[in-house]
Design an enzyme around this catalytic site. Structure first.
Site, PDB file in Angstrom:
ATOM      1  N   ASP A  17       0.818  -1.221   0.000  1.00 22.35           N
ATOM      2  CA  ASP A  17       0.000   0.000   0.000  1.00 22.35           C
ATOM      3  C   ASP A  17       0.848   1.267   0.000  1.00 22.35           C
ATOM      4  OD1 ASP A  17      -2.269  -1.703   0.297  1.00 22.35           O
ATOM      5  OD2 ASP A  17      -1.823  -1.824   2.431  1.00 22.35           O
ATOM      6  N   LYS A  20       2.126   2.375  -5.107  1.00 22.33           N
ATOM      7  CA  LYS A  20       2.764   1.921  -6.356  1.00 22.33           C
ATOM      8  C   LYS A  20       1.884   2.239  -7.552  1.00 22.33           C
ATOM      9  CE  LYS A  20       3.161  -2.300  -4.644  1.00 22.33           C
ATOM     10  NZ  LYS A  20       2.931  -2.143  -3.198  1.00 22.33           N
ATOM     11  N   GLY A  21       0.546   2.139  -7.347  1.00 21.83           N
ATOM     12  CA  GLY A  21      -0.394   2.376  -8.446  1.00 21.83           C
ATOM     13  C   GLY A  21      -0.205   3.752  -9.061  1.00 21.83           C
ATOM     14  N   LYS A  22      -0.021   4.766  -8.214  1.00 20.37           N
ATOM     15  CA  LYS A  22       0.152   6.127  -8.738  1.00 20.37           C
ATOM     16  C   LYS A  22       1.428   6.213  -9.581  1.00 20.37           C
ATOM     17  CE  LYS A  22       1.097  10.927  -7.600  1.00 20.37           C
ATOM     18  NZ  LYS A  22       0.945  12.090  -6.744  1.00 20.37           N
ATOM     19  N   GLY A  44      -4.376  -4.341  -4.291  1.00 17.21           N
ATOM     20  CA  GLY A  44      -5.433  -3.427  -4.697  1.00 17.21           C
ATOM     21  C   GLY A  44      -4.831  -2.060  -4.866  1.00 17.21           C
ATOM     22  N   HIS A  45      -5.122  -1.434  -5.978  1.00 19.99           N
ATOM     23  CA  HIS A  45      -4.680  -0.056  -6.101  1.00 19.99           C
ATOM     24  C   HIS A  45      -5.772   0.757  -6.753  1.00 19.99           C
ATOM     25  CE1 HIS A  45      -2.728  -2.465  -9.313  1.00 19.99           C
ATOM     26  NE2 HIS A  45      -3.463  -1.651 -10.034  1.00 19.99           N
ATOM     27  N   GLN A 228       2.176  -6.049  -3.424  1.00 19.84           N
ATOM     28  CA  GLN A 228       2.631  -6.179  -2.023  1.00 19.84           C
ATOM     29  C   GLN A 228       4.042  -5.558  -1.899  1.00 19.84           C
ATOM     30  OE1 GLN A 228       1.264  -9.410  -3.390  1.00 19.84           O
ATOM     31  NE2 GLN A 228      -0.664  -8.511  -2.871  1.00 19.84           N
ATOM     32  N   ARG A 307     -10.124  -2.815   5.519  1.00 24.35           N
ATOM     33  CA  ARG A 307      -9.647  -2.841   6.906  1.00 24.35           C
ATOM     34  C   ARG A 307      -8.824  -1.591   7.223  1.00 24.35           C
ATOM     35  NH1 ARG A 307      -6.445  -8.431   7.295  1.00 24.35           N
ATOM     36  NH2 ARG A 307      -5.887  -7.820   5.182  1.00 24.35           N
TER      37      ARG A 307
END
Ligand code: IMP
Length: 438
Positions: A17, A20-22, A44-45, A228, A307
């Site tokens: 988290d 990385k997606g950005k 998830g991103h 991850q 969560r």
């Protein structure tokens, strides 16, 4: 815009988290191939497009750039039902992946009995006090089946006549453990479901290794998107509180079939503080109002499970370990703005041991982690860094913090993010990233 020729890996340096997606979304227009090589829909991103966000779990982040060809490598475990939902969501927003998606025929399937086993085991572990806090997506059992030679490859879906025989051994083992009362679907229902879900994917399943080798040989630029992070790596993470794949650099090569020389640079991604989801050691964790504040300001709630994430100061020893494990060339420091407005900002530079010394060495077993207390270096806080696009203009206190952080992990900063939007952040001049983007 010139195409980059630097093949780049983007890897998480903490417990996932990191944002990385950005970074992948930002860089992918410069790359022809964008590749996932491990993990599954535990990842998830959220990618923000025109102010609207799209949550992706298994589809590589380059999906939003029509010039990117998307590859899911053999090291990934896939839930095709979830994959279909992601494709549908993308299609509804005008992103059609037809003609630019390839799923390795050696990638493994996540099946309903894997998910049932994951959930059963976690519920049982709760009573035994050994809960990992998994995402409950069947990731561990899918990799377990792969290692015990009972996994199902996507290529197996091309042979419906033998699919039941391929699935049966793994299914029977799960049934032995769960019994018939745990709501397990029948073998036939699993086979029928797999074939039905697989149908629209058959044209996309193929030889991803061959595709990538050919792409590399003809000089296509390749971006490898890690899921991850190193501290969740099955070997190099905080075992047993890890995921079941190799999230660090080694996983890139086993998860694609490309040789190490196909990779040129590694960009390591870390938040300006630390978060973790699920159980396990986290010496830098803040169990006080500051931790709550980081959670709220950073919107630290899981993309996959919702969560709340555990929050703490930036932990230099874990990040330095990740940098060494992956040979990181430059850091991308994300979400600096989340620290805005604090009176002081902490940086964990080592751990005090039970014997009274300070160490930066990471223990190899959970019991030893329990003895460690964080050694925190404190910095004066600053008012705002939100939206800054030049690191030299940052408040001096923020500059001092970032310098100390980079020194502590012994890797230069190449990119800094100061807000969720693509435009909020800066590439550091003189770094490989500037050359790559130039
Ligand atoms: P699993 O991957 O679902 O087996 O979960 C194992 C551990 O990895 C748990 O602590 C999860 O919270 C964590 N985990 C798995 N994927 C991610 C992720 O993408 N971000 C953060 N934590 C993750």
């Amino acid at each position: 815009m010139s195409q980059a020729r630097t093949n780049l890996a983007i890897l998480g340096l903490q417990w996932g988290d990191e944002g990385k997606g950005k970074v992948v979304d930002l860089l992918s227009p410069r790359f022809r191939q964008v590749v996932r090589f491990q993990g599954g829909n535990n990842a998830g991103h959220t990618v923000v497009v025109d102010g609207q966000s799209i949550a992706l779990h298994q589809v590589p982040s380059g999906a939003l750039h029509p010039g990117c060809f998307l590859v899911v490598g053999n090291g990934v475990v896939l839930n095709l039902e979830v994959f279909q939902q992601e494709l549908d969501r993308l299609k509804a927003r005008g992103f059609d992946l037809a003609g630019r998606l390839l799923l390795s025929d050696k990638a493994h399937l996540i099946l309903p009995h894997h998910i049932a086993l994951d959930l059963w085991r976690e519920a049982r572990a709760d009573k035994l006090g050994s809960k990992i806090g998994t995402t409950g997506r069947g990731i561990g059992p899918a990799y377990e089946m792969k290692a015990s030679r009972m996994g199902i490859r996507l290529g197996d879906l091309r042979h419906p006549e033998v699919l039941a025989d391929r699935i049966r051994p793994g299914f029977e083992e799960v049934r032995l453990r769960l019994g018939d009362r745990e709501g397990l679907p029948t073998l036939q229902a699993i086979v029928d479901g797999a074939l039905k879900t697989a149908e629209p994917f058959l044209p996309f399943i193929g030889d991803a290794q061959g595709h990538l080798l050919a792409a590399w040989e003809r000089g296509d630029s390749i971006l490898f998107e890690g899921a991850q992070a190193t501290l969740l790596d099955i070997d190099h993470g905080t075992y047993p509180y890890v995921t079941s794949s190799s999230c660090s650099l080694g996983g890139l090569f086993t998860g694609t079939g490309l040789p190490p020389k196909a990779l040129d640079k590694v960009l390591g991604i870390a938040k300006a503080y630390t978060t973790r989801v699920g159980a396990g050691p986290f010496p830098a964790e803040l169990l006080d109002a500051t931790g709550d504040r980081l959670r709220e300001a950073g919107r630290e709630f899981g993309t996959t499970t919702g969560r709340p994430r555990r929050c703490g100061w930036f932990d230099a020893p874990i990040t330095a370990h990740a940098c060494r494990t992956n040979g990181v060339d430059g850091l991308a420091i994300m979400k600096l703005d989340v620290l805005d407005g604090l009176d002081e900002v902490g940086l964990v530079v080592g751990y005090r041991t039970g014997e009274g010394g300070v160490t930066t060495r990471l223990p190899s077993c959970a019991a030893e982690w329990a003895d460690l207390k964080p050694e925190v270096k404190r910095f004066k806080g600053w008012a705002s860094t939100r939206g800054f696009t030049d690191h030299r203009q940052l408040p001096p206190q923020a500059q001092a913090y970032l310098e100390a952080l980079s020194e502590a992990v012994e890797v230069p900063i190449a990119y800094l993010s100061t807000g969720p939007d693509r435009t909020e952040g800066c590439v550091y001049p003189g770094t490989f990233l500037e050359t790559l983007l130039g």
